[in-house]
Motif scaffolding. Structure first.
Motif, PDB file in Angstrom:
ATOM      1  N   ASN A 131    -108.728  13.221  15.330  1.00  0.00           N
ATOM      2  CA  ASN A 131    -109.930  13.919  14.886  1.00  0.00           C
ATOM      3  C   ASN A 131    -110.971  12.893  14.434  1.00  0.00           C
ATOM      4  O   ASN A 131    -110.733  12.119  13.525  1.00  0.00           O
ATOM      5  CB  ASN A 131    -109.565  14.851  13.717  1.00  0.00           C
ATOM      6  N   GLY A 132    -112.118  12.924  15.083  1.00  0.00           N
ATOM      7  CA  GLY A 132    -113.165  11.930  14.803  1.00  0.00           C
ATOM      8  C   GLY A 132    -113.880  12.139  13.488  1.00  0.00           C
ATOM      9  O   GLY A 132    -114.752  11.371  13.111  1.00  0.00           O
ATOM     10  N   LYS A 133    -113.513  13.196  12.782  1.00  0.00           N
ATOM     11  CA  LYS A 133    -114.146  13.418  11.480  1.00  0.00           C
ATOM     12  C   LYS A 133    -113.267  12.923  10.338  1.00  0.00           C
ATOM     13  O   LYS A 133    -113.573  13.105   9.166  1.00  0.00           O
ATOM     14  CB  LYS A 133    -114.446  14.909  11.296  1.00  0.00           C
ATOM     15  N   SER A 134    -112.136  12.333  10.702  1.00  0.00           N
ATOM     16  CA  SER A 134    -111.230  11.817   9.662  1.00  0.00           C
ATOM     17  C   SER A 134    -111.108  10.312   9.780  1.00  0.00           C
ATOM     18  O   SER A 134    -110.761   9.766  10.828  1.00  0.00           O
ATOM     19  CB  SER A 134    -109.865  12.500   9.788  1.00  0.00           C
ATOM     20  N   ILE A 135    -111.411   9.634   8.686  1.00  0.00           N
ATOM     21  CA  ILE A 135    -111.517   8.165   8.706  1.00  0.00           C
ATOM     22  C   ILE A 135    -110.203   7.485   9.078  1.00  0.00           C
ATOM     23  O   ILE A 135    -110.179   6.538   9.853  1.00  0.00           O
ATOM     24  CB  ILE A 135    -112.038   7.646   7.344  1.00  0.00           C
ATOM     25  N   LEU A 159    -118.979   4.651   9.519  1.00  0.00           N
ATOM     26  CA  LEU A 159    -120.280   5.115  10.023  1.00  0.00           C
ATOM     27  C   LEU A 159    -120.088   6.275  10.995  1.00  0.00           C
ATOM     28  O   LEU A 159    -120.790   7.281  10.940  1.00  0.00           O
ATOM     29  CB  LEU A 159    -121.013   3.964  10.728  1.00  0.00           C
ATOM     30  N   LEU A 160    -119.113   6.109  11.874  1.00  0.00           N
ATOM     31  CA  LEU A 160    -118.839   7.123  12.890  1.00  0.00           C
ATOM     32  C   LEU A 160    -118.448   8.453  12.252  1.00  0.00           C
ATOM     33  O   LEU A 160    -118.961   9.517  12.603  1.00  0.00           O
ATOM     34  CB  LEU A 160    -117.712   6.608  13.802  1.00  0.00           C
ATOM     35  N   VAL A 161    -117.558   8.360  11.278  1.00  0.00           N
ATOM     36  CA  VAL A 161    -117.065   9.564  10.620  1.00  0.00           C
ATOM     37  C   VAL A 161    -118.170  10.253   9.827  1.00  0.00           C
ATOM     38  O   VAL A 161    -118.312  11.480   9.841  1.00  0.00           O
ATOM     39  CB  VAL A 161    -115.872   9.211   9.702  1.00  0.00           C
ATOM     40  N   LYS A 162    -118.984   9.441   9.153  1.00  0.00           N
ATOM     41  CA  LYS A 162    -120.093  10.006   8.381  1.00  0.00           C
ATOM     42  C   LYS A 162    -121.054  10.764   9.282  1.00  0.00           C
ATOM     43  O   LYS A 162    -121.505  11.854   8.951  1.00  0.00           O
ATOM     44  CB  LYS A 162    -120.838   8.887   7.641  1.00  0.00           C
ATOM     45  N   LEU A 163    -121.340  10.145  10.424  1.00  0.00           N
ATOM     46  CA  LEU A 163    -122.249  10.772  11.379  1.00  0.00           C
ATOM     47  C   LEU A 163    -121.661  12.085  11.885  1.00  0.00           C
ATOM     48  O   LEU A 163    -122.310  13.131  11.870  1.00  0.00           O
ATOM     49  CB  LEU A 163    -122.500   9.813  12.548  1.00  0.00           C
ATOM     50  N   ALA A 164    -120.406  12.030  12.309  1.00  0.00           N
ATOM     51  CA  ALA A 164    -119.757  13.206  12.903  1.00  0.00           C
ATOM     52  C   ALA A 164    -119.720  14.367  11.922  1.00  0.00           C
ATOM     53  O   ALA A 164    -119.853  15.535  12.315  1.00  0.00           O
ATOM     54  CB  ALA A 164    -118.356  12.843  13.361  1.00  0.00           C
ATOM     55  N   ASN A 165    -119.569  14.050  10.645  1.00  0.00           N
ATOM     56  CA  ASN A 165    -119.469  15.104   9.643  1.00  0.00           C
ATOM     57  C   ASN A 165    -120.785  15.834   9.388  1.00  0.00           C
ATOM     58  O   ASN A 165    -120.812  16.842   8.696  1.00  0.00           O
ATOM     59  CB  ASN A 165    -118.920  14.538   8.340  1.00  0.00           C
ATOM     60  N   GLN A 166    -121.878  15.267   9.936  1.00  0.00           N
ATOM     61  CA  GLN A 166    -123.166  15.952   9.768  1.00  0.00           C
ATOM     62  C   GLN A 166    -123.350  17.041  10.808  1.00  0.00           C
ATOM     63  O   GLN A 166    -124.316  17.784  10.775  1.00  0.00           O
ATOM     64  CB  GLN A 166    -124.308  14.929   9.855  1.00  0.00           C
ATOM     65  N   PHE A 167    -122.421  17.122  11.763  1.00  0.00           N
ATOM     66  CA  PHE A 167    -122.548  18.125  12.838  1.00  0.00           C
ATOM     67  C   PHE A 167    -121.463  19.180  12.716  1.00  0.00           C
ATOM     68  O   PHE A 167    -120.444  18.959  12.080  1.00  0.00           O
ATOM     69  CB  PHE A 167    -122.454  17.419  14.198  1.00  0.00           C
TER      70      PHE A 167
END
Lengths: 320, 87
Positions: free
Chosen positions: B43-47, B21-29
């Protein structure tokens, strides 16, 4: 509804069940219309109230012996009554010979008698399986079927997404093509199988090149005539902000002919090596079939670690 | 760049589902998003990175956002943590 003419039935099964014809000729109009086999013991003894005459009638040693014990007039009467109904054919096992009267009436009523050399048991199961498969429902889908490490992978996705190109790369990597563009799906023994719609060879269209003959080009090891369909991979164009699977703990499925198979939605973009990913999907499928799920294993290990650390934290707070 | 410390309130920690969920959210920004825990920054965009943190219940992590929409990103992430990822 499907049907199978007796002539076709005889041609297809002649070698498989060691068949020969007893009656004069095979009539053109006789058809098998359902996959069931009937052993007409009760009908032969005179009980016709529930006689499924439209089925293939199988006579084994018991039935033939029983017929031989009947007085001639009774035998004649029974067979006459039986064969006024529209029976597709009689099949006799063990190469047994039926009484002369039966042969005579059958010729008169135009009902073929076919003899097999197989034992009743083998013939019954063999016929049941053959008819079951023949009458099994089928369906055509737009896609490409390849066999990767022994796993049948059905590639689907809209036209031009790169199914054929992906299959070509897989062939280059020593995997096998079953069929390109149209896959005929069929149930066999309750498993999903895929074939080519026409037995004309393994042709493929590559955009910009045209039609190629895969068998000629890559050899016999590059093709197969049929394969089980184990998993579907739907290729789709890569889109920003699309919800792609990241962990693999939730498994999605798709259904063909009432059989559920795993389905993977795979985003493709230019320059991405899809065939390697398909190989990974196939290997992962094998691992899962053998009971090992990588995503689950990692999740379990991390959960253990976190639990342990959380416990340690509570102990430390208590001590302080 | 904004940095903010936060305590994980999930009983099971930051396991697979919350990480996703966190990664999915971060990838929208568009902003960069990193998470630091102890001496590990990922990196918070990598699961895989987020899962490898193995941030357990009551552990402290630092959210580091950097970019044009950093405030919105941080706000949304905090919301996710407050709601305990819907668990």
């Amino acid at each position: 509804m499907k049907e199978l003419s007796i002539k076709d039935f005889f041609d297809i099964c002649r070698q498989r069940f060691v068949l020969s014809i007893v009656t004069d000729a095979l009539p053109d109009d006789k058809k098998i219309v359902e996959p069931h086999i009937h052993r007409p013991g009760l009908a032969l003894s005179g009980f016709f109230d529930r006689f499924p005459h439209q089925r293939v009638q199988l006579l084994g040693e018991t039935e033939v012996n029983y017929l031989q014990t009947l007085p001639e007039d009774v035998l004649y009467e029974r067979l006459e009554e039986m064969m006024t109904m529209n029976i597709p054919c009689f099949v006799v096992s063990k190469g047994l010979s039926v009484p002369n009267q039966m042969d005579f009436i059958a010729n008169e009523k135009n009902i073929p008698i076919i003899v097999s050399r197989l034992s009743t048991e083998k013939l019954f199961w063999g016929l049941a399986r053959f008819l079951h498969d023949y009458f099994a429902p089928d369906q055509s889908v737009h896609g490409t079927l390849v066999e990767v490490f022994g796993v049948g992978v059905l590639l689907t996705g809209r036209s031009g997404i790169g199914k054929s190109e992906c299959a070509l790369e897989l062939i280059e990597r020593k995997h096998r093509l079953i069929t390109d563009d149209v896959v005929r799906l069929k149930l066999q023994e309750d498993r999903l199988f895929g074939f080519s719609t026409k037995d004309i060879g393994h042709f493929m269209e590559i955009r910009g090149v045209g039609i190629i003959d895969v068998e000629r080009m890559f050899g016999i090891e590059a093709i197969r005539k049929e394969s089980r369909v184990d998993i579907q991979v739907e290729l789709m164009p890569w889109r920003e902000n699309m919800d792609y699977e990241r962990i693999g703990l939730t498994n999605q499925h798709t259904e063909h002919l009432g059989i559920e198979i795993p389905c993977i939605y795979l985003p493709v973009s230019p320059g991405k090596n899809v065939s390697v990913i398909i190989e990974v999907i196939a290997m992962n499928h094998i691992l899962k079939t053998y009971g090992y799920d990588g995503a689950e294993a990692m999740q379990r290990k991390l959960a253990e670690e976190m639990q342990q650390k959380a416990r340690q934290r509570t102990i430390n707070t208590h001590n302080n | 760049m904004i940095k903010k410390k936060i305590i994980v309130q999930n009983k099971l920690g930051l396991h697979a589902r919350p990480s996703a969920l966190l990664v999915k959210l971060a990838n929208q920004f568009r902003s960069e998003f990193h998470i630091r825990k102890d001496d590990m920054t990922i990196n918070g965009k990598s699961i895989l990175g987020v899962m490898m943190l193995a941030a357990e219940y009551l552990s402290e992590i630092e959210l580091i956002v950097d970019g044009v929409d950093e405030e919105y990103l941080l706000e949304e992430i905090e919301k996710l943590f407050e709601q305990q990822f819907g668990e």
